[in-house]
Design a protein around this motif. Sequence first.
Motif, mmCIF file in Angstrom:
data_model
loop_
_atom_site.group_PDB
_atom_site.id
_atom_site.type_symbol
_atom_site.label_atom_id
_atom_site.label_comp_id
_atom_site.label_asym_id
_atom_site.label_seq_id
_atom_site.Cartn_x
_atom_site.Cartn_y
_atom_site.Cartn_z
ATOM 1 N N ASP A 103 -13.690 -2.556 -4.543
ATOM 2 C CA ASP A 103 -12.530 -3.101 -5.113
ATOM 3 C C ASP A 103 -12.987 -3.132 -6.652
ATOM 4 O O ASP A 103 -13.546 -4.126 -7.206
ATOM 5 C CB ASP A 103 -12.080 -4.405 -4.652
ATOM 6 C CG ASP A 103 -11.012 -5.004 -5.274
ATOM 7 O OD1 ASP A 103 -10.371 -4.246 -6.057
ATOM 8 O OD2 ASP A 103 -10.707 -6.204 -4.940
ATOM 9 N N SER A 107 -10.640 -3.596 -8.927
ATOM 10 C CA SER A 107 -9.423 -3.988 -9.760
ATOM 11 C C SER A 107 -9.659 -5.690 -9.911
ATOM 12 O O SER A 107 -9.488 -6.106 -11.004
ATOM 13 C CB SER A 107 -8.239 -3.855 -9.470
ATOM 14 O OG SER A 107 -7.995 -2.548 -9.285
ATOM 15 N N TYR A 156 -2.307 -4.864 -12.438
ATOM 16 C CA TYR A 156 -1.542 -4.245 -11.494
ATOM 17 C C TYR A 156 -0.077 -4.134 -12.029
ATOM 18 O O TYR A 156 0.811 -4.637 -11.838
ATOM 19 C CB TYR A 156 -1.342 -5.094 -10.000
ATOM 20 C CG TYR A 156 -1.073 -4.554 -8.722
ATOM 21 C CD1 TYR A 156 -1.848 -3.554 -8.164
ATOM 22 C CD2 TYR A 156 0.058 -4.759 -8.339
ATOM 23 C CE1 TYR A 156 -1.582 -2.927 -7.188
ATOM 24 C CE2 TYR A 156 0.313 -4.043 -7.174
ATOM 25 C CZ TYR A 156 -0.397 -3.090 -6.530
ATOM 26 O OH TYR A 156 0.126 -2.413 -5.561
ATOM 27 N N ALA A 197 -9.660 6.483 -7.340
ATOM 28 C CA ALA A 197 -8.751 5.231 -7.593
ATOM 29 C C ALA A 197 -7.644 4.931 -6.662
ATOM 30 O O ALA A 197 -7.137 3.784 -6.267
ATOM 31 C CB ALA A 197 -7.927 5.269 -9.062
ATOM 32 N N ASP A 216 -8.329 2.430 -3.560
ATOM 33 C CA ASP A 216 -7.515 1.150 -4.232
ATOM 34 C C ASP A 216 -7.821 -0.001 -2.997
ATOM 35 O O ASP A 216 -6.856 -0.774 -2.703
ATOM 36 C CB ASP A 216 -6.167 1.354 -4.564
ATOM 37 C CG ASP A 216 -5.611 -0.063 -5.451
ATOM 38 O OD1 ASP A 216 -6.677 -0.509 -6.074
ATOM 39 O OD2 ASP A 216 -4.575 -0.242 -5.361
ATOM 40 N N HIS A 219 -4.779 -1.106 -0.389
ATOM 41 C CA HIS A 219 -4.608 -0.255 0.543
ATOM 42 C C HIS A 219 -5.290 -0.220 1.708
ATOM 43 O O HIS A 219 -6.465 0.092 1.775
ATOM 44 C CB HIS A 219 -4.879 1.351 -0.350
ATOM 45 C CG HIS A 219 -4.144 1.552 -1.306
ATOM 46 N ND1 HIS A 219 -3.946 2.818 -2.066
ATOM 47 C CD2 HIS A 219 -3.128 0.944 -2.090
ATOM 48 C CE1 HIS A 219 -3.026 2.841 -2.966
ATOM 49 N NE2 HIS A 219 -2.709 1.777 -3.098
ATOM 50 N N HIS A 278 -13.324 4.307 -13.379
ATOM 51 C CA HIS A 278 -14.185 3.681 -12.290
ATOM 52 C C HIS A 278 -15.658 4.241 -12.367
ATOM 53 O O HIS A 278 -16.659 3.512 -12.066
ATOM 54 C CB HIS A 278 -13.833 4.083 -10.614
ATOM 55 C CG HIS A 278 -12.642 3.108 -10.421
ATOM 56 N ND1 HIS A 278 -12.197 2.126 -10.930
ATOM 57 C CD2 HIS A 278 -11.541 3.477 -9.462
ATOM 58 C CE1 HIS A 278 -10.775 1.929 -10.672
ATOM 59 N NE2 HIS A 278 -10.613 2.404 -9.489
#
Length: 280
Positions: free
Chosen positions: A8, A10, A47, A196, A199, A203, A243
């Motif tokens: 992850d 994010s 986001y 990406a 996610d 997801h 990333h």
Amino acid sequence: MDNITVKDHSVSGEEFQLVFDDVLEMYKTEPQPSLDKLPSYYQSEDYISHTDTKRNLFEKIYHWVRTYMLSKKMALVDLHTNSDGKKVLDIGCGTGDFLAMAQKYNWNISGVEPDAEARKIASEKTSIEIHDNNWLSKISDDSFDAITMWHVLEHVPNLEEQIAMLKRIVKPTGSIFIAVPNFKSHDATHYKELWAAFDVPRHLWHFSQKSITELFSKENMKVVKILPMKFDAYYVSLLSEKHKTGKMNPVKAFYRGFVSNFKAMNSSEYSSLIYVIKND
């Protein structure tokens, strides 16, 4: 296919496993966060589907592309909805931009969005009440001519229950429009665990064309059209480069997005796909 370990990037920095289902040809994120913990993984200023911020060039481009695509999506819904009525439900409507566009096309709109702040923004744009997910179970059978889920199906915890609900509330002559990432695209196979659009853990599911066809066929529904979302190859490649290197590297990302779309001209495996689904 082998299972994949994905981070992850994010919010949490945690690692998750993508476990492959040979029968359905799709991945499942494991472990899946509990329903009470899942919202915490969306608490990020990055986001941007839950906000209207335009803090930098990247976000400005994102919103420009989104505005351009809204008219394309609306034209698609108009074209493939054969029902006499014009009632549309957008599930996971975010900040309400698609609903606002549908309103301009004289559709009778309804929206569902789990994020409270996004619901507030969407309500201000459309002047209607945007509901939370609990409202879905209260909808009568055969209520909508069109149901849209733009990059939402991959987020829902109870996948087969969700698809059964879609079958129940769409009119017999209505249409369902599903947009999801495609892990069989070139950009996905190039970036691998750094892609990406995995996610995780937002997801929860990762689809192929076969998996979408098989999942909806269980409810006696069929995919009647599959269309590409070509901009997604560039957008996802930008995030994947970040990333990979810590920077977006727009030149490399543009090249990779171009290659992905070029290869998909033969394979039909675009970075993201829109599926038009009807009762069989």
